[in-house]
Write a protein that holds these residues in place. Structure first.
Motif, PDB file in Angstrom:
ATOM      1  N   SER A   1      43.329  34.929  44.573  1.00 55.69           N
ATOM      2  CA  SER A   1      42.355  35.975  44.911  1.00 55.69           C
ATOM      3  C   SER A   1      41.870  35.909  46.357  1.00 55.69           C
ATOM      4  O   SER A   1      41.490  36.928  46.941  1.00 55.69           O
ATOM      5  CB  SER A   1      41.156  35.890  43.966  1.00 55.69           C
ATOM      6  OG  SER A   1      40.497  34.638  44.096  1.00 55.69           O
ATOM      7  N   ASP A   2      41.885  34.728  46.957  1.00 57.41           N
ATOM      8  CA  ASP A   2      41.429  34.581  48.342  1.00 57.41           C
ATOM      9  C   ASP A   2      42.537  34.858  49.352  1.00 57.41           C
ATOM     10  O   ASP A   2      42.303  34.831  50.561  1.00 57.41           O
ATOM     11  CB  ASP A   2      40.884  33.161  48.569  1.00 57.41           C
ATOM     12  CG  ASP A   2      39.630  32.881  47.754  1.00 57.41           C
ATOM     13  OD1 ASP A   2      38.891  33.850  47.487  1.00 57.41           O
ATOM     14  OD2 ASP A   2      39.408  31.716  47.393  1.00 57.41           O
TER      15      ASP A   2
ATOM     16  N   THR B   1      48.089  38.180  44.737  1.00 60.72           N
ATOM     17  CA  THR B   1      47.689  38.548  43.380  1.00 60.72           C
ATOM     18  C   THR B   1      48.851  39.178  42.624  1.00 60.72           C
ATOM     19  O   THR B   1      49.121  38.841  41.465  1.00 60.72           O
ATOM     20  CB  THR B   1      46.506  39.531  43.424  1.00 60.72           C
ATOM     21  OG1 THR B   1      45.375  38.881  44.025  1.00 60.72           O
ATOM     22  CG2 THR B   1      46.127  39.998  42.032  1.00 60.72           C
TER      23      THR B   1
ATOM     24  N   ASP C   1      38.920  43.750  41.698  1.00 59.53           N
ATOM     25  CA  ASP C   1      37.536  44.226  41.815  1.00 59.53           C
ATOM     26  C   ASP C   1      36.814  43.550  42.985  1.00 59.53           C
ATOM     27  O   ASP C   1      36.571  42.352  42.973  1.00 59.53           O
ATOM     28  CB  ASP C   1      36.787  43.933  40.509  1.00 59.53           C
ATOM     29  CG  ASP C   1      35.403  44.570  40.495  1.00 59.53           C
ATOM     30  OD1 ASP C   1      35.079  45.332  41.431  1.00 59.53           O
ATOM     31  OD2 ASP C   1      34.649  44.315  39.535  1.00 59.53           O
ATOM     32  N   ASP C   2      36.477  44.351  44.000  1.00 58.57           N
ATOM     33  CA  ASP C   2      35.701  43.826  45.127  1.00 58.57           C
ATOM     34  C   ASP C   2      34.282  44.384  45.124  1.00 58.57           C
ATOM     35  O   ASP C   2      33.551  44.252  46.100  1.00 58.57           O
ATOM     36  CB  ASP C   2      36.393  44.154  46.455  1.00 58.57           C
ATOM     37  CG  ASP C   2      36.477  45.662  46.707  1.00 58.57           C
ATOM     38  OD1 ASP C   2      36.058  46.442  45.816  1.00 58.57           O
ATOM     39  OD2 ASP C   2      36.957  46.063  47.782  1.00 58.57           O
TER      40      ASP C   2
ATOM     41  N   THR D   1      33.425  47.564  44.994  1.00 55.19           N
ATOM     42  CA  THR D   1      33.282  48.887  45.608  1.00 55.19           C
ATOM     43  C   THR D   1      33.993  49.985  44.832  1.00 55.19           C
ATOM     44  O   THR D   1      33.922  51.140  45.226  1.00 55.19           O
ATOM     45  CB  THR D   1      33.831  48.881  47.052  1.00 55.19           C
ATOM     46  OG1 THR D   1      35.254  48.672  47.019  1.00 55.19           O
ATOM     47  CG2 THR D   1      33.171  47.780  47.874  1.00 55.19           C
TER      48      THR D   1
END
Length: 219
Positions: free
Chosen positions: A96-97, A103, A156-157, A159
């Protein structure tokens, strides 16, 4: 031979397991063997005899825990998916980073497992096996819910609306299913890398769609 159908006995001095632990061990061994038999021999070829041979347990163990073959096959898919999801979730958390490409690569690895091969075999068999089809529909719905959940979480961030995340997740999953089917017939790492690049751009475009931002929709 003990009540769970295992042909060998525990060594002396080993702590006695509870009945529940023995049942769980037996079920897991049979389900693992069921998937292995499906992958090696297909649905029709995954006979009770072959599953017994692969599991090291008698056919009676199968009859003791499941009503019929279709029920055992459907549960075997969920059993394998449980194990696969534990690995996939851990990989997604690590990826995820590192951006959306990492991903997607983690997700793609999950489609290169025995789960996809076994599911494809069962889908084909379910076309003419009504009992298997009814069980498989519910199993696939549950697996679909799990995949959608981890996929949308990965994208999902904060936004995007849940609706947009679901759309992106569904698109990614459907494309990867097609990729996995193609790879099962003729694997090509270069083609798959190219397809992942195209999928990455498509997902980024969908996620950048400003018309769906939470701030604009009031979500």
């Amino acid at each position: 031979m003990n009540e769970d159908g295992r042909a060998t006995t525990a060594a002396r001095g080993r702590p006695r397991r509870s009945n529940a632990e023995r049942r769980a061990t037996t079920r897991s061994a049979v389900l693992d063997a069921t998937i292995a038999a499906i992958v090696r021999h297909g649905y029709r070829g995954a006979t009770s005899e072959r599953i017994a041979e692969l599991s090291g347990l008698t056919r009676g163990a199968q009859k003791h825990h499941w009503t019929n073959k279709a029920e055992m096959m459907a549960e075997a898919l969920l059993h394998l998916h449980d194990k696969l999801m534990a690995i996939t979730v851990a990989e997604l958390e690590q990826a995820s980073d590192n951006g959306i490409r990492a991903t997607l690569e983690a997700l793609w690895r999950s489609f290169q497992s025995d789960l996809f091969t076994a599911a494809t075999e069962l889908h084909l068999a379910a076309r003419i096996d009504e009992e298997l089809r009814d069980l498989l529909i519910e199993t696939e719905r549950e697996i679909g819910r799990r995949i959608r959940s981890i996929t949308t979480t990965a994208f999902d961030d904060g936004t995007r609306s849940a609706e947009r995340l679901n759309e992106v997740g569904d698109h990614v999953i459907n494309v990867m299913r097609g990729m996995a089917f193609q790879a099962s017939l003729s694997s090509s790492p270069e083609r798959e890398r190219r397809q992942l690049r195209v999928l990455e751009q498509a997902a980024l475009t969908m996620l950048r769609d400003t018309g769906d931002a939470i701030g604009r929709t009031g979500g």
